[in-house]
Write an enzyme that holds these catalytic residues in place. Structure first.
Site, short mmCIF file in Angstrom:
data_model
loop_
_atom_site.label_atom_id
_atom_site.label_comp_id
_atom_site.label_asym_id
_atom_site.label_seq_id
_atom_site.Cartn_x
_atom_site.Cartn_y
_atom_site.Cartn_z
N SER A 32 0.82 -1.23 0.00
CA SER A 32 0.00 0.00 0.00
C SER A 32 0.85 1.27 0.00
O SER A 32 1.66 1.47 0.91
CB SER A 32 -0.89 0.06 1.25
OG SER A 32 -1.69 -1.08 1.32
N HIS A 63 -3.54 0.25 -4.63
CA HIS A 63 -2.83 -0.84 -5.29
C HIS A 63 -3.16 -0.77 -6.77
O HIS A 63 -4.32 -0.93 -7.15
CB HIS A 63 -3.30 -2.19 -4.76
CG HIS A 63 -2.80 -2.48 -3.39
ND1 HIS A 63 -1.86 -3.45 -3.14
CD2 HIS A 63 -3.09 -1.93 -2.21
CE1 HIS A 63 -1.61 -3.47 -1.85
NE2 HIS A 63 -2.33 -2.56 -1.25
N HIS A 85 -5.42 -9.29 -1.15
CA HIS A 85 -5.41 -9.65 0.27
C HIS A 85 -6.51 -10.65 0.58
O HIS A 85 -7.53 -10.69 -0.11
CB HIS A 85 -5.64 -8.39 1.14
CG HIS A 85 -4.67 -7.29 0.88
ND1 HIS A 85 -4.79 -6.42 -0.18
CD2 HIS A 85 -3.56 -6.92 1.56
CE1 HIS A 85 -3.79 -5.56 -0.16
NE2 HIS A 85 -3.03 -5.84 0.88
N TYR A 87 -8.51 -10.32 3.01
CA TYR A 87 -9.73 -9.60 3.41
C TYR A 87 -10.60 -9.17 2.22
O TYR A 87 -11.75 -8.80 2.39
CB TYR A 87 -9.40 -8.39 4.30
CG TYR A 87 -8.59 -7.28 3.64
CD1 TYR A 87 -9.15 -6.44 2.68
CD2 TYR A 87 -7.27 -7.07 3.99
CE1 TYR A 87 -8.42 -5.44 2.08
CE2 TYR A 87 -6.52 -6.06 3.40
CZ TYR A 87 -7.10 -5.26 2.45
OH TYR A 87 -6.36 -4.28 1.85
N GLU A 88 -10.02 -9.21 1.02
CA GLU A 88 -10.82 -8.86 -0.16
C GLU A 88 -11.76 -9.99 -0.55
O GLU A 88 -12.58 -9.83 -1.45
CB GLU A 88 -9.90 -8.53 -1.34
CG GLU A 88 -9.10 -7.25 -1.14
CD GLU A 88 -8.11 -7.02 -2.28
OE1 GLU A 88 -8.53 -6.54 -3.33
OE2 GLU A 88 -6.92 -7.33 -2.09
N ALA A 115 2.62 -2.08 4.28
CA ALA A 115 2.38 -1.03 5.27
C ALA A 115 1.96 -1.74 6.55
O ALA A 115 1.26 -2.75 6.48
CB ALA A 115 1.26 -0.12 4.79
N MET A 213 -1.96 -6.82 7.45
CA MET A 213 -2.99 -7.73 6.92
C MET A 213 -2.52 -8.48 5.68
O MET A 213 -3.35 -8.96 4.91
CB MET A 213 -4.24 -6.92 6.58
CG MET A 213 -4.80 -6.10 7.73
SD MET A 213 -6.16 -5.06 7.19
CE MET A 213 -6.33 -3.95 8.61
N SER A 214 -1.22 -8.56 5.47
CA SER A 214 -0.74 -9.20 4.24
C SER A 214 0.51 -10.02 4.50
O SER A 214 0.79 -10.42 5.62
CB SER A 214 -0.46 -8.13 3.18
OG SER A 214 0.65 -7.33 3.56
N ASN A 237 1.77 4.03 10.68
CA ASN A 237 0.99 4.61 11.81
C ASN A 237 1.34 3.78 13.04
O ASN A 237 1.83 2.66 12.92
CB ASN A 237 -0.51 4.50 11.52
CG ASN A 237 -0.94 3.06 11.27
OD1 ASN A 237 -0.74 2.53 10.17
ND2 ASN A 237 -1.49 2.41 12.29
N HIS A 249 -7.25 4.59 6.44
CA HIS A 249 -6.51 4.05 5.29
C HIS A 249 -5.84 5.19 4.52
O HIS A 249 -4.72 5.02 4.00
CB HIS A 249 -7.46 3.25 4.39
CG HIS A 249 -6.77 2.54 3.27
ND1 HIS A 249 -5.70 1.67 3.48
CD2 HIS A 249 -6.96 2.56 1.93
CE1 HIS A 249 -5.29 1.20 2.30
NE2 HIS A 249 -6.03 1.73 1.35
N1 HPA Z 1 -3.05 -2.47 11.50
C1 HPA Z 1 -3.13 -3.40 10.53
N2 HPA Z 1 -2.69 -3.21 9.29
C2 HPA Z 1 -2.12 -2.02 9.00
C3 HPA Z 1 -2.01 -1.01 9.97
C4 HPA Z 1 -2.50 -1.24 11.28
O1 HPA Z 1 -2.43 -0.39 12.18
N3 HPA Z 1 -1.39 0.06 9.36
C5 HPA Z 1 -1.15 -0.33 8.08
N4 HPA Z 1 -1.59 -1.59 7.87
#
Ligand code: HPA
Length: 279
Positions: A32, A63, A85, A87-88, A115, A213-214, A237, A249
């Protein structure tokens, strides 16, 4: 697993080879907000995922969804600009399909980027972290089902899922660029909701430094194929509850784009060093 996955991966690899007559030894997956590196490749042949037989097409914002084969610092690379991903709604077999195609193209070293949210308080948002190990909390595994021996063994070893040698090479390049690279453990969760503060405290107790998440399914598939893996998280973050700020996001993408220049410069310097180590 069915014979089908192997044949599909071979078919996709053949298609790509006909479109781009370069032989990549190094593969990269850009996460990302980190897609900029692909823009600077020479002799680039971009192929939208939608054109490659059987390739999953990303629905995530940020993406762009294309495979770019080209040269960076004189080294042929295959760069995935975006990934799909869990989650998609894709199965993990679909999520790892591109990794198997990269293996079919002759890639031996795989750089996976993402990320991630920072859990370890020593991390500062927008820092880069080399993944030393992971914790799979996605509740599944891409290797479930009958094993395809042509990809790899039934029970792949994961003791060094992230190559120590590649981590050392990456640190050497970072020192030269006066870039600080943290090292730590990546916890992969399902998403797509971000974590609660209680979940983040639990992840910290489990030993995670970052959460995302990846990446983990791809690392499992890559180890199954016998590839050497380097994992890089961009800490976009601080995870929920670590800082008081809420997570969005957009913020994740912006933070990725803000480090893009530094990140791209680092990857550019890293590629030839990895190529020497990839023999
Ligand atoms: N949590 C999960 N996935 C992420 C985060 C997060 O804080 N930041 C970027 N991808």
């Amino acid at each position: 697993m069915s014979r089908g996955e192997y044949d599909k991966a071979q078919e996709a690899a053949l298609f790509i080879r006909e479109r781009a007559r370069l032989e990549p030894r190094i593969g990269l997956v850009l996460g990302s907000g980190l897609g900029a590196f692909a823009e600077g490749l020479e002799e680039a042949s971009p192929i939208p995922y939608g054109e490659i037989p059987h390739f999953p097409v990303s629905t995530a914002v940020g993406h762009s969804g294309r495979l770019v084969i080209g040269r960076s610092s004189g080294v042929t690379v295959a760069v995935m600009q975006g990934r799909v991903h869990f989650y998609e709604g894709y199965t993990l077999k679909e999520v790892v399909f591109p990794i198997r195609v990269l293996g079919g193209l002759g890639v031996r070293v795989l750089v996976l980027t993402n990320a991630a949210g920072g859990i370890n308080r020593k991390l500062r948002a927008r820092g880069l972290l080399l993944i030393r190990d992971h914790i799979n909390l996605q509740g599944s595994n891409p290797l479930l089902g009958a094993n395809e021996e042509r990809f790899g063994p039934r029970f792949p070893d994961m003791t060094e899922a992230y190559s120590k040698e590649l981590i050392a090479l990456a640190q050497k390049v970072a020192r030269r660029q006066r870039l600080r690279l943290f090292e730590g453990v990546y916890a992969a969760v399902h998403g797509p909701s971000y974590e609660t503060p209680a979940e983040v405290r639990a992840l910290a107790r489990l030993g995670a430094d970052v959460v995302g998440m990846s990446t983990v399914p791809e690392v499992i598939a890559a180890n199954h194929l016998g590839l050497r893996v380097l994992g890089i998280s961009c800490v976009t973050n601080m995870a929920a509850g670590i800082s008081k700020q809420k997570i969005s996001h957009d913020e994740v993408l912006e933070a990725g784009e803000r480090v893009a220049k530094q990140f791209t410069a680092f990857l550019r310097a890293l590629i030839p060093v990895l190529a020497r180590g990839a023999r």
